[in-house]
Design an enzyme around this catalytic site. Structure first.
Site, short mmCIF file in Angstrom:
data_model
loop_
_atom_site.label_atom_id
_atom_site.label_comp_id
_atom_site.label_asym_id
_atom_site.label_seq_id
_atom_site.Cartn_x
_atom_site.Cartn_y
_atom_site.Cartn_z
N GLY A 115 38.88 34.02 45.66
CA GLY A 115 38.44 34.47 46.99
C GLY A 115 37.03 35.03 46.94
O GLY A 115 36.67 35.95 47.67
N GLY B 49 34.78 35.51 50.07
CA GLY B 49 35.30 36.36 51.14
C GLY B 49 34.60 37.70 51.23
O GLY B 49 33.64 37.97 50.49
N GLN B 50 35.09 38.56 52.15
CA GLN B 50 34.41 39.83 52.43
C GLN B 50 34.28 40.69 51.16
O GLN B 50 33.19 41.13 50.81
CB GLN B 50 35.17 40.62 53.51
CG GLN B 50 34.42 41.87 53.96
CD GLN B 50 35.31 42.88 54.69
OE1 GLN B 50 36.53 42.81 54.63
NE2 GLN B 50 34.68 43.82 55.38
N ASP C 276 42.02 26.51 44.65
CA ASP C 276 43.05 26.93 45.60
C ASP C 276 44.12 27.60 44.74
O ASP C 276 44.73 26.96 43.87
CB ASP C 276 43.59 25.68 46.32
CG ASP C 276 44.71 26.01 47.28
OD1 ASP C 276 45.34 27.08 47.14
OD2 ASP C 276 44.98 25.18 48.17
N TYR D 116 52.09 39.27 57.10
CA TYR D 116 51.11 39.72 56.10
C TYR D 116 51.66 40.94 55.35
O TYR D 116 51.65 41.00 54.12
CB TYR D 116 49.80 40.07 56.81
CG TYR D 116 48.74 40.75 55.99
CD1 TYR D 116 48.11 40.09 54.94
CD2 TYR D 116 48.33 42.05 56.28
CE1 TYR D 116 47.11 40.71 54.20
CE2 TYR D 116 47.33 42.68 55.56
CZ TYR D 116 46.72 42.00 54.52
OH TYR D 116 45.73 42.61 53.80
N LYS E 217 52.67 41.51 51.44
CA LYS E 217 52.06 42.57 50.61
C LYS E 217 53.12 43.43 49.95
O LYS E 217 52.98 43.83 48.79
CB LYS E 217 51.08 43.41 51.45
CG LYS E 217 49.79 42.68 51.79
CD LYS E 217 49.00 42.32 50.55
CE LYS E 217 47.78 41.50 50.80
NZ LYS E 217 47.10 41.03 49.57
N ILE F 60 38.04 47.58 55.62
CA ILE F 60 36.81 47.67 54.82
C ILE F 60 35.62 47.30 55.71
O ILE F 60 35.62 46.25 56.35
CB ILE F 60 36.86 46.72 53.59
CG1 ILE F 60 38.13 46.95 52.75
CG2 ILE F 60 35.60 46.86 52.74
CD1 ILE F 60 38.22 48.27 52.05
C1 AKB Z 1 43.64 43.54 57.91
O1 AKB Z 1 43.21 44.10 58.94
O2 AKB Z 1 44.47 42.64 57.93
C2 AKB Z 1 43.13 44.03 56.57
C3 AKB Z 1 44.04 45.04 55.98
C4 AKB Z 1 44.05 46.42 56.48
O3 AKB Z 1 44.78 44.72 55.10
N1 AKB Z 1 41.81 44.56 56.70
#
Ligand code: AKB
Length: 327
Positions: free
Chosen positions: A13, A16-17, A57, A146, A150, A176
């Site tokens: 990644g 990415g940011q 990937d 998501y 996690k 972030i």
């Molecule tokens: C998001 O907003 O999905 C991320 C996070 C807080 O994991 N920046």
């Protein structure tokens, strides 16, 4: 004559940011360290003398292992992932990248004895979690796919650490804020978008309500946290799932007010969308005392410092906006 390469780091990644800033910092730190930057996109911009770019990937475990063997990788910073808002739009992709990608990384770490950094998120928490001073160990019932990836990822990291001795380390990152590479597909993205709009258009329509308060961190602090966690002695790392970590918490309205101190004509209105419910399910203020005790975490940037530094860097980058200097 061949250069002696002290260490070989693979960053997934890397475009990415966080990945793009991390690669820059790692390249500066030790010239004898070889950095392999990777992401799904073909991108030659990242190549320089000490840095190799590979298309990868992370769901392709065979290619991942080929790269590890070819370069003799000993450490992976695994930043490839799908964030919260994008995850809700494409659950399949989110599950595949965040779960199967991480499992591939951990399997490779077990096989080739690699050290791994894997980011978790405040998204592991949900509406049943205490919202203020959220403890390290508490209820984790996320409402997003998501968040579910996690929580599962944290358990996978802990499992590989305890069962196979994999040296995997993780942080529950907040939103972030950064000026180099914009985030993509997150719920906290408003806290970066707002700066670009303030400087280029003088106004912003925010997708969360003004009172929405979330834990946040400046990129320079985030990179410091990741590197300090990875440099800490293994015996200091008591948490192998993921550490709570934070710097500041502020509401969208407080962010607007701080920007207005520099750009008095800036205006913001609010049109909450589906990301409001995601933001509402997350904590407002995190207790990260365990990270501060175990490996000495300390942040440097508060809200005024973040805003001043962001506007300074963006005015150089965007090149046309006059920011009122703070007296
Ligand atoms: C998001 O907003 O999905 C991320 C996070 C807080 O994991 N920046």
């Amino acid at each position: 004559m061949d250069t002696i390469v002290a260490k070989t780091i693979l960053v997934t990644g890397a475009t990415g940011q966080i990945g793009s800033d991390l690669v820059k910092e790692l390249s500066k730190q030790d010239k004898n360290t070889q950095i392999i930057a990777s992401s799904r996109q073909a991108n030659s911009n990242l190549e320089n003398e000490s840095l190799v770019y590979q298309v990868l990937d992370v769901t392709d475990s065979q290619r991942l292992q080929e790269i590890i063997k070819w370069y003799g990788v000993d450490t992976i910073y695994h930043l490839a992932g799908i964030l919260s808002a994008k995850g809700e739009r494409d659950r399949e992709l989110c599950w595949n990248v965040n779960i199967n990608g991480l499992k591939n990384i951990l399997e490779a770490a077990r096989t080739y004895h690699l050290k791994v950094f894997s980011p978790s998120s405040i998204a592991v928490f949900g509406t049943n979690t205490p919202k203020f001073k959220t403890p390290q160990i508490t209820i984790k019932e996320p409402s997003t796919i998501y968040g579910i990836t996690k929580v599962t990822g944290e358990l996978l990291c802990q499992y590989y650490a305890h069962q196979f001795g994999v040296d995997v380390r993780s942080l529950r990152l907040p939103g972030i804020i950064s000026y180099n590479t914009p985030p993509g597909g997150g719920t906290t993205d408003f806290a970066v978008e707002i700066f670009y709009r303030a400087m280029t258009q003088g106004s912003y329509t925010c997708f969360v309500r003004p009172e929405t308060r979330l834990p946040m961190m400046y990129m320079l602090d985030a990179i410091k946290a990741i590197l300090e966690l990875m440099q800490a002695k293994s015996t200091a790392i008591k948490i192998r799932s993921s550490y709570n970590i934070t710097a500041v918490s502020f509401s969208a309205a407080e962010l607007v007010a701080e920007i207005q101190k520099h750009l008095p004509d800036f205006t913001c209105d609010y049109q909450p969308d589906f990301r409001q419910a995601i933001a509402d399910s997350w904590p407002s203020v995190i207790d990260d005392s365990q990270a501060r005790i175990d490996w000495g975490w300390q942040h440097s940037y508060d809200l005024p410092a973040i805003v001043a530094d962001m506007l300074g860097h963006l005015s150089l980058k965007l090149g046309k906006v006059k920011v009122k200097s703070k007296n």
